[in-house]
Write a protein that holds these residues in place. Structure first.
Motif, PDB file in Angstrom:
ATOM      1  N   LYS A 156       0.802  -1.225   0.000  1.00 31.61           N
ATOM      2  CA  LYS A 156       0.000   0.000   0.000  1.00 31.61           C
ATOM      3  C   LYS A 156       0.833   1.272   0.000  1.00 31.61           C
ATOM      4  O   LYS A 156       0.315   2.357  -0.297  1.00 31.61           O
ATOM      5  N   THR A 157       2.133   1.158   0.330  1.00 29.50           N
ATOM      6  CA  THR A 157       3.001   2.341   0.269  1.00 29.50           C
ATOM      7  C   THR A 157       3.498   2.624  -1.142  1.00 29.50           C
ATOM      8  O   THR A 157       4.128   3.669  -1.377  1.00 29.50           O
ATOM      9  N   LEU A 158       3.223   1.733  -2.072  1.00 28.08           N
ATOM     10  CA  LEU A 158       3.811   1.839  -3.409  1.00 28.08           C
ATOM     11  C   LEU A 158       3.008   2.708  -4.364  1.00 28.08           C
ATOM     12  O   LEU A 158       3.414   2.916  -5.511  1.00 28.08           O
ATOM     13  N   PHE A 159       1.854   3.229  -3.921  1.00 34.34           N
ATOM     14  CA  PHE A 159       1.014   4.012  -4.825  1.00 34.34           C
ATOM     15  C   PHE A 159       0.092   4.929  -4.031  1.00 34.34           C
ATOM     16  O   PHE A 159      -0.162   4.721  -2.839  1.00 34.34           O
ATOM     17  N   ASP A 160      -0.412   5.934  -4.727  1.00 34.54           N
ATOM     18  CA  ASP A 160      -1.455   6.811  -4.201  1.00 34.54           C
ATOM     19  C   ASP A 160      -2.790   6.284  -4.737  1.00 34.54           C
ATOM     20  O   ASP A 160      -2.938   6.115  -5.955  1.00 34.54           O
ATOM     21  N   PRO A 161      -3.762   6.011  -3.874  1.00 34.17           N
ATOM     22  CA  PRO A 161      -5.055   5.478  -4.357  1.00 34.17           C
ATOM     23  C   PRO A 161      -5.693   6.325  -5.464  1.00 34.17           C
ATOM     24  O   PRO A 161      -6.385   5.776  -6.328  1.00 34.17           O
ATOM     25  N   GLN A 162      -5.442   7.623  -5.448  1.00 33.09           N
ATOM     26  CA  GLN A 162      -6.030   8.479  -6.482  1.00 33.09           C
ATOM     27  C   GLN A 162      -5.467   8.186  -7.869  1.00 33.09           C
ATOM     28  O   GLN A 162      -6.080   8.528  -8.880  1.00 33.09           O
ATOM     29  N   ASP A 163      -4.278   7.563  -7.918  1.00 31.15           N
ATOM     30  CA  ASP A 163      -3.637   7.270  -9.205  1.00 31.15           C
ATOM     31  C   ASP A 163      -4.033   5.909  -9.782  1.00 31.15           C
ATOM     32  O   ASP A 163      -3.625   5.567 -10.891  1.00 31.15           O
ATOM     33  N   VAL A 164      -4.820   5.138  -9.033  1.00 29.95           N
ATOM     34  CA  VAL A 164      -5.172   3.787  -9.483  1.00 29.95           C
ATOM     35  C   VAL A 164      -6.152   3.864 -10.652  1.00 29.95           C
ATOM     36  O   VAL A 164      -7.207   4.504 -10.562  1.00 29.95           O
ATOM     37  N   GLU A 165      -5.795   3.194 -11.736  1.00 31.47           N
ATOM     38  CA  GLU A 165      -6.647   3.182 -12.932  1.00 31.47           C
ATOM     39  C   GLU A 165      -7.479   1.903 -12.990  1.00 31.47           C
ATOM     40  O   GLU A 165      -8.702   1.960 -13.166  1.00 31.47           O
ATOM     41  N   THR A 166      -6.821   0.749 -12.841  1.00 27.72           N
ATOM     42  CA  THR A 166      -7.553  -0.524 -12.861  1.00 27.72           C
ATOM     43  C   THR A 166      -6.990  -1.466 -11.808  1.00 27.72           C
ATOM     44  O   THR A 166      -5.807  -1.420 -11.477  1.00 27.72           O
ATOM     45  N   VAL A 167      -7.878  -2.309 -11.307  1.00 27.45           N
ATOM     46  CA  VAL A 167      -7.499  -3.377 -10.381  1.00 27.45           C
ATOM     47  C   VAL A 167      -8.162  -4.661 -10.854  1.00 27.45           C
ATOM     48  O   VAL A 167      -9.346  -4.667 -11.193  1.00 27.45           O
ATOM     49  N   ASP A 168      -7.395  -5.738 -10.892  1.00 25.65           N
ATOM     50  CA  ASP A 168      -7.936  -7.058 -11.211  1.00 25.65           C
ATOM     51  C   ASP A 168      -7.543  -8.008 -10.089  1.00 25.65           C
ATOM     52  O   ASP A 168      -6.359  -8.150  -9.783  1.00 25.65           O
ATOM     53  N   VAL A 169      -8.536  -8.658  -9.490  1.00 25.28           N
ATOM     54  CA  VAL A 169      -8.288  -9.590  -8.399  1.00 25.28           C
ATOM     55  C   VAL A 169      -8.833 -10.962  -8.788  1.00 25.28           C
ATOM     56  O   VAL A 169      -9.998 -11.081  -9.185  1.00 25.28           O
ATOM     57  N   ILE A 170      -7.994 -11.970  -8.680  1.00 27.38           N
ATOM     58  CA  ILE A 170      -8.394 -13.337  -9.013  1.00 27.38           C
ATOM     59  C   ILE A 170      -8.213 -14.221  -7.791  1.00 27.38           C
ATOM     60  O   ILE A 170      -7.101 -14.392  -7.290  1.00 27.38           O
TER      61      ILE A 170
END
Length: 424
Positions: free
Chosen positions: A164-178
């Motif tokens: 979670k320290t590796l990114f700012d949530p506002q910058d998230v474009e897509t998430v894929d969870v399997i």
């Protein structure tokens, strides 16, 4: 390589089978377990061995013979005849509830009302109505309120917190969870697929997917779309999802997709012959986060754009194994030639974290600690009114978790999981 493999095997053996046994302190919290659930050993009994402030003191199950056998196997000194008897035991400080989902609300309320601290298996309850009733109980707002925690254990592990320290949530474009389990891992008559007990794949493995997505965006979805599901086979509970797939929209314009399958099959060559073969593909719960491209640098005639992709392998059980792959793609464009791409370079990093970085105040841990052991540490810290690592699952978060699950079932055209009769 040989040393690394031996080290990993030693860590795994310590984590799963043989953690060091701590001498219990005189003020150790005495836990009682409701039900002889198969998850109890790895979720509480084994982690408790190494915690000097936790003692597993009692168990109760609907079948007293099963409880007695469980107690003997795990060296639990007291067996109560009923759940009510265990909760009423004045020697018990904390109650662990790993019962079927549909029983969580009733017994959590009873335990809290008796002044017991409650470690409640996920999902916390059957639906958002129950969640609001449970987590907003007036007794939880008192100065001497008992502690209540929904056991999303993976969030307590340093690997998840590093991620979670590796990114700012506002910058998230897509998430894929399997999240996928090979067909046959659970029998088709398992309680996980009993609607009356609030079963379904979304209520089991899928709850991790929902939790992870919400954590990554640090927000609630603005909408649910494109939900499909595979029902149970004919002859089994048709109100339960054997697999479910959903897409969510988030306030920053990003989207998330979850794929949950508790009976994964196929994916081999010659599908006409192999479509019913159990599938071992995607056996490690995996998520992929793609961040929006950002302009990073400009020089005379050239612009650089950075695009980052993060893949977390085995995010649910990082104590067994995990790897965080970070790929940063640098794209250099010619400003004067219609942004023509001049050069593309990839930088790759592979990260792991089995314990907290040295020197961080309040954060304790060992490489062999499981997610459940990290979780137990924070549960005890909260009961003992210590700061700890600061990682926690708040009650309002648990409510929002169930609201997202409910919204997914509504969009799928499936009924919400039933509300307990004990909710007045």
């Amino acid at each position: 390589m040989m040393f690394s493999t031996i080290h990993s095997l030693k860590r795994l053996y310590t984590t799963i089978f043989d953690p060091p046994v701590a001498v219990k302190s005189s003020d150790a919290l005495r836990f009682g377990i409701l039900g002889a659930a198969s998850i109890a050993p790895q979720a509480l009994i084994v982690p408790a061995k190494s915690h000097h402030e936790v003692f597993i003191a009692a168990i109760a199950a609907r079948d007293i013979k099963k409880a007695e056998a469980f107690a003997k196997k795990h060296c639990i000194p007291t067996v109560h005849k009923t759940y009510d008897d265990l909760i009423a035991d004045p020697q018990i400080d904390c109650i662990y509830i790993p019962l079927p989902n549909g029983l969580h609300y009733e017994w959590a309320v009873k335990a809290l009302s008796a002044g017991k601290h409650v470690l409640l298996e996920k999902p916390s309850v059957s639906n958002a109505t129950e969640a609001k009733s449970l987590f907003r109980k007036p007794l939880l707002s008192r100065p001497d309120a008992p502690v209540l925690l929904e056991a999303f254990h993976y969030t307590f592990h340093p690997a998840w917190q590093l991620f979670k320290t590796l990114f700012d949530p506002q910058d998230v474009e897509t998430v894929d969870v399997i999240n996928s389990l090979v067909a046959g891992f659970f029998p088709l008559d398992d309680i996980r697929w009993n609607y009356k007990l609030s079963g379904g794949s979304l209520m089991d493995f899928g709850s991790y997917s929902v939790s992870a997505v919400r954590s990554i965006f640090a927000a609630e979805p603005t909408g649910v779309r494109d939900v499909t599901y595979r029902p149970m086979p004919a002859g089994f509970d048709q109100e339960c999802d054997q697999a479910i797939y959903a897409t969510y929209d988030f306030p920053n314009g990003g989207t998330a997709k979850i794929s949950v399958d508790l009976q994964a099959r196929g994916g081999y060559w010659f599908p006409a012959l192999t479509k019913n073969w159990p599938s071992f593909a995607n056996s490690l719960p995996t998520l992929t986060v793609k961040l929006r491209s950002k302009k990073a640098d400009s020089q005379e005639g050239y612009d650089m754009y950075l695009h980052k992709t993060i893949v977390v392998h085995c995010y649910v059980g990082p104590h067994f194994y995990h790897r965080i792959d970070v790929t940063t793609t640098a794209t250099i464009k010619d400003t004067y030639l219609a942004n023509k791409i001049v050069k593309v370079e990839d930088k790759k990093e592979h990260l792991k974290a089995y314990k907290w970085p040295a020197g961080e105040e309040g954060k304790k841990g060992e490489e062999w600690w499981s997610t459940y052991r990290y979780q137990l540490e924070e549960f005890v810290n909260r009961v003992k009114k210590r700061d700890g690592s600061g990682v926690w699952v708040e009650g309002e978060d648990s409510i929002k978790q169930m609201e997202m699950i409910d919204a997914t079932y509504v969009e799928a055209g499936l009924p919400l999981r039933p509300t307990s009769d004990t909710l007045g």
